[in-house]
Scaffold this motif. Structure first.
Motif, short mmCIF file in Angstrom:
data_model
loop_
_atom_site.label_atom_id
_atom_site.label_comp_id
_atom_site.label_asym_id
_atom_site.label_seq_id
_atom_site.Cartn_x
_atom_site.Cartn_y
_atom_site.Cartn_z
N SER A 8 0.85 -1.20 0.00
CA SER A 8 0.00 0.00 0.00
C SER A 8 0.88 1.24 0.00
N TYR A 9 0.35 2.30 -0.57
CA TYR A 9 1.08 3.57 -0.57
C TYR A 9 0.07 4.71 -0.51
N THR A 41 3.44 4.66 -9.48
CA THR A 41 3.74 4.41 -8.06
C THR A 41 4.17 2.97 -7.86
N ILE A 45 7.85 1.57 -6.54
CA ILE A 45 7.99 0.70 -5.37
C ILE A 45 8.74 -0.57 -5.73
N LYS A 50 10.77 4.08 -4.26
CA LYS A 50 9.88 4.52 -3.19
C LYS A 50 9.67 3.36 -2.23
N SER A 51 9.49 3.69 -0.97
CA SER A 51 9.13 2.67 0.02
C SER A 51 7.63 2.69 0.23
N PRO A 52 7.01 1.52 0.27
CA PRO A 52 5.56 1.49 0.48
C PRO A 52 5.20 1.93 1.89
N THR A 53 4.00 2.42 2.05
CA THR A 53 3.50 2.75 3.37
C THR A 53 3.32 1.49 4.21
#
Length: 212
Positions: A8-9, A41, A45, A50-53
């Protein structure tokens, strides 16, 4: 093998992608979705930009979030923004980025000459990139993405500047390469890629699933 587990992000309270679970093995996957669906996105990831939430990325049974190098060492990535060095020649560009990817110098020089011939670019090896066409630059960027013989290849709209014949050649090349590599290609040319891909990854409203 590549697994996305509950990825998730979100930005502030806005959810971009939510609880995505996907599994990839060697093959060609077309990443398809409308603008704003979350494709970019997801690519960022997977490539660890990017790091996911929430969630985890498992590459060959190890967490790529805990140790991104296990994935990056096997990764080839081509973004839409072709970041070539305009005053370098074709050969110099590929050689420079190949060294950054950890390729051995002597083998790299041989591989460059072979792959330039494969893409009908051998006559341009000493020309500066700034003097080439958009299609030629795109092929050079693609060559850079595969020069380290990646086991995971992510391509974001890699055929935009190519004519139909060149696109078909590219698809055939990718299809052969996918026998020993996971290839994820983001594209809006759905009808074209459908003839060559093994699977479609459909991204819609922040969700994703694989369709065979």
């Amino acid at each position: 093998m590549l697994k996305l587990i509950n990825i998730s992000y979100k930005i502030d309270s806005k959810i971009i992608i939510e609880d995505i679970n996907l599994e990839f093995n060697n093959g060609l996957y077309a990443l398809i979705g409308l603008n704003g669906a979350g494709k970019t996105t997801l690519i960022n990831i997977i490539t660890t930009l990017k790091s996911p939430t929430k969630g985890d990325i498992i590459y060959n049974k190890k967490s790529a979030l805990e140790n991104p190098l296990i994935l990056r060492e096997n990764l080839g990535y081509m973004s839409q923004n072709i970041g070539l060095i305009q005053d370098f020649t074709v050969f110099q560009n590929i050689y420079y980025f190949g060294l950054l990817k950890g390729c051995e110098r002597k083998t790299l020089k041989i591989n460059i000459l072979e792959i330039l011939k494969e893409f009908q670019l051998e006559d341009y090896k000493n020309q500066k990139v700034k003097n080439l066409s958009g299609g030629q630059k795109q092929k050079i960027a693609f060559i850079i993405s595969i020069i380290n013989s990646p086991k995971l290849l992510i391509l974001d709209e890699p055929v935009n500047n190519l004519d139909y014949i060149e696109r078909e050649k590219m698809y055939l090349f990718l299809n052969e390469l996918s026998k020993s590599c996971i290839i994820i290609i983001s594209t809006h040319l759905v009808d074209e890629i459908s003839q060559f891909c093994d699977h479609k990854v459909i991204v819609s409203n922040g969700l994703a699933f694989i369709e065979n």
